[in-house]
Motif scaffolding. Sequence first.
Motif, PDB file in Angstrom:
ATOM      1  N   SER A 241       0.659  -1.155  -0.492  1.00 13.19           N
ATOM      2  CA  SER A 241       0.054   0.053  -0.060  1.00 13.19           C
ATOM      3  C   SER A 241       1.193   1.412   0.099  1.00 13.19           C
ATOM      4  O   SER A 241       2.369   1.257   0.413  1.00 13.19           O
TER       5      SER A 241
ATOM      6  N   SER B  58       3.894   2.628   3.051  1.00 14.54           N
ATOM      7  CA  SER B  58       3.806   0.839   3.537  1.00 14.54           C
ATOM      8  C   SER B  58       5.249   0.750   3.972  1.00 14.54           C
ATOM      9  O   SER B  58       5.600   0.464   4.852  1.00 14.54           O
TER      10      SER B  58
ATOM     11  N   THR C  90       1.263  -3.532   3.937  1.00 16.19           N
ATOM     12  CA  THR C  90       0.975  -2.175   4.023  1.00 16.19           C
ATOM     13  C   THR C  90       1.021  -1.243   4.553  1.00 16.19           C
ATOM     14  O   THR C  90       2.771  -1.258   5.945  1.00 16.19           O
TER      15      THR C  90
ATOM     16  N   LEU D 271      -4.190  -1.082   1.503  1.00 16.84           N
ATOM     17  CA  LEU D 271      -4.555  -2.832   1.798  1.00 16.84           C
ATOM     18  C   LEU D 271      -2.959  -3.332   0.674  1.00 16.84           C
ATOM     19  O   LEU D 271      -2.751  -4.308   1.721  1.00 16.84           O
ATOM     20  N   GLY D 272      -2.979  -2.761  -0.033  1.00 15.88           N
ATOM     21  CA  GLY D 272      -1.808  -3.060  -1.134  1.00 15.88           C
ATOM     22  C   GLY D 272      -2.339  -4.443  -1.682  1.00 15.88           C
ATOM     23  O   GLY D 272      -1.707  -4.813  -2.186  1.00 15.88           O
TER      24      GLY D 272
END
Length: 412
Positions: free
Chosen positions: A27, A30, A194, A225-226
Amino acid sequence: MVIDCEANPIFSDVNKSRRRYIVMKGSAGSGKSVDTAQNYIIRLMSDKGRNLVAMRKSDITNHDSTFAELTGAIFRMFGAGADRYWQINYSPLKITCKINGNQIIFRGMNDEKQREKLKSITFSQGKLTDVWLEEATEFTQADLEIIDDRLRGELPPGQFYQIRMTFNPVSSSHWIKKVFFDTCDKNVLTHHSTYLTNRFIDEAYRERMERRRLLDPEGYKIYGLGEWGETGGLILHNWEVREVSQNLHDYDDIALGQDFGFNHANAILLLGIKDNDIYILSEIYEFQKDTAELIDIAQKKLLPKNIEMWCDSAEPDRIKMWKNAGFRAKPVVKEKSSGEKYQAAQIDWFKQRRIYVAPSCVNTLSELSQWKWKKDEQTGEYLDEPIAVGDDAMAAMRYGVERWRKKKKWLI
């Protein structure tokens, strides 16, 4: 020598790995790019004969991304004593370790000329051993093959070749997912992080991401949330990345479009139209810049002043400042209908033609990849209303074609 170095534990396996491909999706916020830069500084100081090429698809964007991250890591680690260990050159961008002569240089893959420059890279000592592809989703699979081919030949005992890719996973249809995540390869280490796993993230950023989760659940999956983005609900599919002519005389007409912003991006696009297709030639995409600063950036980039600049009509004072600076700025005159219907008419116009985007317009490409319709959470159906997050370049694009959309003919 004492190095002041704070690391995120989630990246420890990545930094220990000697696999050829390190593929890091995650994300926004991160910490993957910060950690990557920090790890490269440590690696190049401790292992003589290693050299790094840091890359973005567009070479010019290295200055505010890979170069900024790497120099930032140096100053965090060494503070005022940084110049004892590192020589930092700003033109051309280059970083040299004074202890062992290892170097970091910066390249792009925009065109054939830049690809040829990559093939001819040599260092005063050692070989090219490391490549960092920042925003790796900007690159094509063919780009990677050219880069990968450069890492060859015998190395001294204990050394290894490695390519590290860092990116936000915009689309589940991207070649990176197919090549690295959907297969099992002992030469590949994939990693996911994330902002929630970043122990250095601040509370204000957490609150910002929480707002995005509520306003834009689909976008939050990618940038919060990636997770791989889904292609369902995408507004435009009729676009592609292409080397486009920068000669304005090659187009039937040209124009500028501008969406004003401060905390969200202020986006300015230089657009061309030819045979009824749209070409996006260049972009300015800046956060937290006032109008005077943006005008200065536009003048340094030599944006043409003798063409129309279509702007959001809600900012008459800013339009006036652009006019006073010599630009032909004017407000978009919206039809007498709801905002949703007006925007839908613009989108329908774009759907009837092809859109070609210069590779250097990385922010426009990012927005095109994730510009989606809102979804009814109860029925699961998409609504005829775009998600109003991360759409600043899209607004500039919609404004810029205003005259072409409303008239059947135009003059150069």
